[in-house]
Design a protein around this motif. Structure first.
Motif, mmCIF file in Angstrom:
data_model
loop_
_atom_site.group_PDB
_atom_site.id
_atom_site.type_symbol
_atom_site.label_atom_id
_atom_site.label_comp_id
_atom_site.label_asym_id
_atom_site.label_seq_id
_atom_site.Cartn_x
_atom_site.Cartn_y
_atom_site.Cartn_z
ATOM 1 N N THR A 12 38.265 55.761 30.327
ATOM 2 C CA THR A 12 38.412 54.388 30.812
ATOM 3 C C THR A 12 38.640 54.451 32.317
ATOM 4 O O THR A 12 39.456 55.234 32.798
ATOM 5 N N LEU A 13 37.907 53.612 33.043
ATOM 6 C CA LEU A 13 38.073 53.509 34.491
ATOM 7 C C LEU A 13 38.628 52.133 34.801
ATOM 8 O O LEU A 13 38.063 51.123 34.377
ATOM 9 N N VAL A 14 39.758 52.097 35.501
ATOM 10 C CA VAL A 14 40.388 50.847 35.934
ATOM 11 C C VAL A 14 40.266 50.797 37.453
ATOM 12 O O VAL A 14 40.846 51.626 38.156
ATOM 13 N N VAL A 15 39.490 49.823 37.948
ATOM 14 C CA VAL A 15 39.262 49.660 39.386
ATOM 15 C C VAL A 15 39.924 48.362 39.819
ATOM 16 O O VAL A 15 39.746 47.332 39.170
ATOM 17 N N PHE A 16 40.682 48.422 40.892
ATOM 18 C CA PHE A 16 41.384 47.220 41.342
ATOM 19 C C PHE A 16 41.283 47.038 42.851
ATOM 20 O O PHE A 16 41.115 47.993 43.610
ATOM 21 N N GLU A 17 41.404 45.773 43.247
ATOM 22 C CA GLU A 17 41.563 45.367 44.640
ATOM 23 C C GLU A 17 42.899 44.647 44.699
ATOM 24 O O GLU A 17 43.223 43.854 43.811
ATOM 25 N N SER A 18 43.692 44.907 45.718
ATOM 26 C CA SER A 18 45.005 44.273 45.815
ATOM 27 C C SER A 18 45.358 44.053 47.280
ATOM 28 O O SER A 18 45.119 44.915 48.121
ATOM 29 N N MET A 19 45.890 42.899 47.577
ATOM 30 C CA MET A 19 46.303 42.609 48.940
ATOM 31 C C MET A 19 47.778 42.975 49.147
ATOM 32 O O MET A 19 48.118 43.801 49.974
ATOM 33 N N PHE A 20 48.638 42.342 48.369
ATOM 34 C CA PHE A 20 50.085 42.476 48.572
ATOM 35 C C PHE A 20 50.748 43.417 47.567
ATOM 36 O O PHE A 20 51.953 43.602 47.598
ATOM 37 N N GLY A 21 49.969 43.971 46.641
ATOM 38 C CA GLY A 21 50.508 44.912 45.662
ATOM 39 C C GLY A 21 50.635 44.365 44.248
ATOM 40 O O GLY A 21 50.871 45.123 43.316
ATOM 41 N N LEU B 24 47.771 45.793 54.141
ATOM 42 C CA LEU B 24 47.318 45.424 52.815
ATOM 43 C C LEU B 24 47.082 46.679 51.982
ATOM 44 O O LEU B 24 46.785 47.740 52.529
ATOM 45 N N VAL B 25 47.193 46.559 50.673
ATOM 46 C CA VAL B 25 46.911 47.683 49.782
ATOM 47 C C VAL B 25 45.439 48.056 49.894
ATOM 48 O O VAL B 25 45.099 49.211 50.115
ATOM 49 N N SER B 26 44.551 47.085 49.729
ATOM 50 C CA SER B 26 43.105 47.303 49.849
ATOM 51 C C SER B 26 42.690 46.885 51.245
ATOM 52 O O SER B 26 42.742 45.710 51.583
ATOM 53 N N GLN B 27 42.279 47.845 52.035
ATOM 54 C CA GLN B 27 41.979 47.539 53.429
ATOM 55 C C GLN B 27 40.496 47.573 53.762
ATOM 56 O O GLN B 27 40.098 47.211 54.857
#
Length: 171
Positions: A4-13, A79-82
């Motif tokens: 299983t691959l979990v891909v995420f984008e996050s700004m503030f966590g 940001l987490v995702s830059q």
């Protein structure tokens, strides 16, 4: 055994925290890899049987450069995702119909406010060629967060349910 691959984008966590809870929920059923979208592979690895993609809801859908710039101005730190967001990653991803893909988002609960990044991700996943599964929203109490009470537990339970319902070869 498929991974299983979990891909995420996050700004503030907040979305990162939900993604980690989802990865924890999936881990009992087999190998799981959690990756921030900037480090996500350009090509889906052959051993991935289940894909979960998540990000914050911005301007009624998935983030774009202008909404990430706005988040950067609101942040107290980096940001987490830059780099690239889920929108850009999915646009270049070639799916496989044997891979089931689910989407999740985080958003602020505002009465009457429409939009969901998860629903937009489902369309992008279908367009990319995946078999599309569920979409789920997890709530934050304000733009920078924090997550609403109980949301990480709900994310883990959602993932456990997905794992239990996944086709045998997908987990």
């Amino acid at each position: 055994m498929a991974r299983t691959l979990v891909v995420f984008e996050s700004m503030f966590g907040n979305t990162r925290e939900i993604a980690a809870a989802i990865a924890d929920g999936m881990a009992a059923s087999g190998p799981v890899t959690l990756v921030e979208v900037g480090a996500a592979p350009e090509r889906l690895p052959d051993d991935v049987g289940l894909l979960l993609v998540g990000g914050p809801t911005h301007a009624f859908g998935m983030s774009r450069q202008s909404t990430r710039d706005s988040a950067r101005q609101q942040a107290d730190g980096p940001l987490v995702s830059q780099g690239r967001g889920v929108r850009e990653w999915l646009a270049g991803l070639q799916g496989r119909p044997e891979v089931v893909a689910h989407a999740f988002d985080t958003r602020v609960r505002v009465r009457g406010l429409p939009g969901s990044a998860a629903r937009c991700m489902r369309r992008a996943l279908r367009h990319a060629g995946f078999t599309v599964g569920e979409a789920e929203t997890f709530w934050v109490t304000g733009t920078p967060g924090p997550l609403a009470a109980g949301e990480t537990g709900r994310a883990t339970a959602w993932a456990e349910g997905l794992a239990a319902r996944a086709p045998r070869g997908a987990r």
